[in-house]
Enzyme design. Structure first.
Site, short mmCIF file in Angstrom:
data_model
loop_
_atom_site.label_atom_id
_atom_site.label_comp_id
_atom_site.label_asym_id
_atom_site.label_seq_id
_atom_site.Cartn_x
_atom_site.Cartn_y
_atom_site.Cartn_z
N GLU A 170 0.80 -1.22 0.00
CA GLU A 170 0.00 0.00 0.00
C GLU A 170 0.83 1.28 0.00
O GLU A 170 0.79 2.07 0.96
CB GLU A 170 -0.96 0.00 1.20
CG GLU A 170 -1.94 -1.15 1.18
CD GLU A 170 -2.93 -1.13 2.33
OE1 GLU A 170 -3.88 -1.91 2.30
OE2 GLU A 170 -2.76 -0.31 3.27
N GLU A 353 -5.32 -8.62 1.28
CA GLU A 353 -5.96 -8.21 2.54
C GLU A 353 -7.43 -7.98 2.28
O GLU A 353 -7.80 -7.32 1.31
CB GLU A 353 -5.37 -6.90 3.10
CG GLU A 353 -4.00 -7.01 3.72
CD GLU A 353 -3.51 -5.68 4.29
OE1 GLU A 353 -4.37 -4.85 4.67
OE2 GLU A 353 -2.29 -5.48 4.33
#
Length: 450
Positions: A170, A353
């Site tokens: 991320e 995720e």
């Protein structure tokens, strides 16, 4: 007890579809004395940065309890475990290896492999060594070179015992939350800082991919990006444009350079002083071929236009929310997976995720988190729908294995399928963990329709 149920002919019920659980180093490891400081240690020590004034010094004591945690993972029956390496734990400030820190990961990987659990390693999950931040951090291009060196050290130590390496987790969060809004470490602000940090994070991704291709050619190497489906508050032309701009700024800014070697149009729409400094050859480095794309998804985001032609978030109202205040939107999960598949030529995808923070309570030794089971159920069915629509998704990781340090929110939010009593460090499988375990193990007796 609620279950996770999928259509009988779903490819997600095939033993070829990979299931795993995920964590990150700073959030669970503890053992601060065993590593150098990271930007999160510094951030936690500052006033008004962490909601409960906590830090990662102890966390879940994973460095001490790693063998217990591996047994816990194995007991779930999952195929894989996604973990991150703590850069400050394995590399000294002079660039040499911290042998004790590196050996921790060697032992961990060896035990996972011994148990036939595929190891997915993320090299950078936000815990930049503080000594690098002191020299500019992700605003300094030299940090990319330091990352390539760090990648080489880890790849040399772990090799292709690691099934998959992701360079970054991320980069949006590191750049936007850490260098543009200042609500994550290192707490810097300004659009110019955020955009430069974003570029300087993608650069080490490309350099890291070159190292991994040389050192670990048999591993699956790529990157993990987070996405939030961008919807407009109304059907007005202004709001629709606002959602498009937000999608380019928050989602495609990170994916498009990797896949196509260019930034989205919004980059050129920024004033010159806010655009990143891009050197000749940078985009070629960033757009190295990747073996897989990791996708993290939690919710959609709704946008409205501002008077100056930009975009602003509309907070969700009168809709189901997680304890993070995030709207529960499984249909938006399918939507963005299909949209990315249709728009870009992508490698195989792993959902690296997906999960939810809920208001968990331990009652009589149990955590009855039916709301989280429902979240997993709806979102796994959303993945099924994307696969059915032709998206090449190879696996799914639940976030998170256990409750942990939730960054600026400290220990106030619980994402785990395992409950952690932070006073005693006792781990207890929640009902969501049991449901996930039953889903994973149910694949044994499934016959798929062709």
């Amino acid at each position: 007890m609620p279950n996770i149920t999928l259509p009988a002919n779903s490819l997600l019920l095939s033993k070829d579809f990979l299931y795993g659980v995920a964590t990150s180093s700073f959030q669970i490891e503890g053992d601060r004395s065993g590593r150098l400081d990271s930007i999160w240690d510094t951030f936690c020590s500052q006033s008004n940065t962490i909601e409960d004034n906590s830090n990662g010094d102890v966390a879940c004591q994973h460095v001490e309890k790693w063998q217990e945690d591996v047994a816990l993972i194995a007991g779930l029956g999952v195929d894989a475990y996604r973990l991150s390496i703590s850069w400050p734990r394995v590399v000294n400030s002079d660039g040499s290896v911290n042998d004790i820190g590196m050996q921790f990961y060697v032992n961990l990987v060896d035990e996972l492999v011994k148990r036939n659990i595929k190891v997915f390693v993320t090299l950078y999950h936000w815990d930049l060594p503080q000594y690098l931040e002191d020299n500019g951090g992700w605003l300094n291009r030299d940090t990319a070179t330091a990352f390539a060196h760090y990648t080489e050290l880890v790849a040399s130590a772990l090799g292709d015992k690691v099934y998959s390496y992701a360079t970054l987790n991320e980069p949006f969060c590191s750049a936007y939350l850490g260098y543009e809004l200042g609500i994550h470490a290192p707490g810097k602000t300004g659009i110019a800082n955020g955009r430069q940090a974003a570029h300087n994070l993608l650069l080490p991704h490309g350099l890291g991919m070159k190292v991994l291709r040389e050192k670990c050619p048999n591993s699956l190497n790529g990157i993990v990006l987070n996405f939030s489906t961008c919807h407009s508050a109304t059907d007005s032309q202004a709001d629709v444009l606002a959602a498009k701009l937000a999608d380019e700024y928050h989602n495609r800014w990170y994916l498009q350079p990797i896949i196509e070697g260019t930034y989205p149009d919004i980059c050129q729409q920024l004033p010159n002083e806010q655009q990143p400094d891009i050197h000749e050859g940078d985009m070629d480095i960033i757009s190295q071929p990747i073996d897989f794309l990791g996708i993290n998804f939690y919710t959609r985001t709704v946008y409205k236009a501002t008077e100056d032609g930009w975009f602003d978030v509309v907070e969700p109202k009168n809709v189901p929310l997680t304890s993070m205040g995030w709207e529960i939107t499984p249909d938006a999960f399918t939507e963005i997976l299909v949209d990315l598949h249709d728009r870009y030529s992508l490698p195989p995808i792993y959902i690296t995720e997906n999960g939810a923070a809920m208001n968990d309570e331990m009652v009589n030794g149990e955590v009855v988190d039916s709301d989280r089971v429902d979240y997993f159920n709806s979102h796994l069915n959303a993945v099924h729908n994307a696969v059915k629509a032709g998206v090449n998704i190879q696996g799914y990781f639940a976030w998170s294995l256990m409750d942990n340090f939730e960054w600026a929110l400290g220990y106030t939010k619980r994402f785990g399928i395992v409950y952690v009593d932070y006073e005693t460090q006792k781990r207890t499988l929640k009902h969501s963990g049991i449901a996930f375990q039953e889903l994973v193990k149910s694949r044994v007796n499934v016959t798929l329709a062709v």
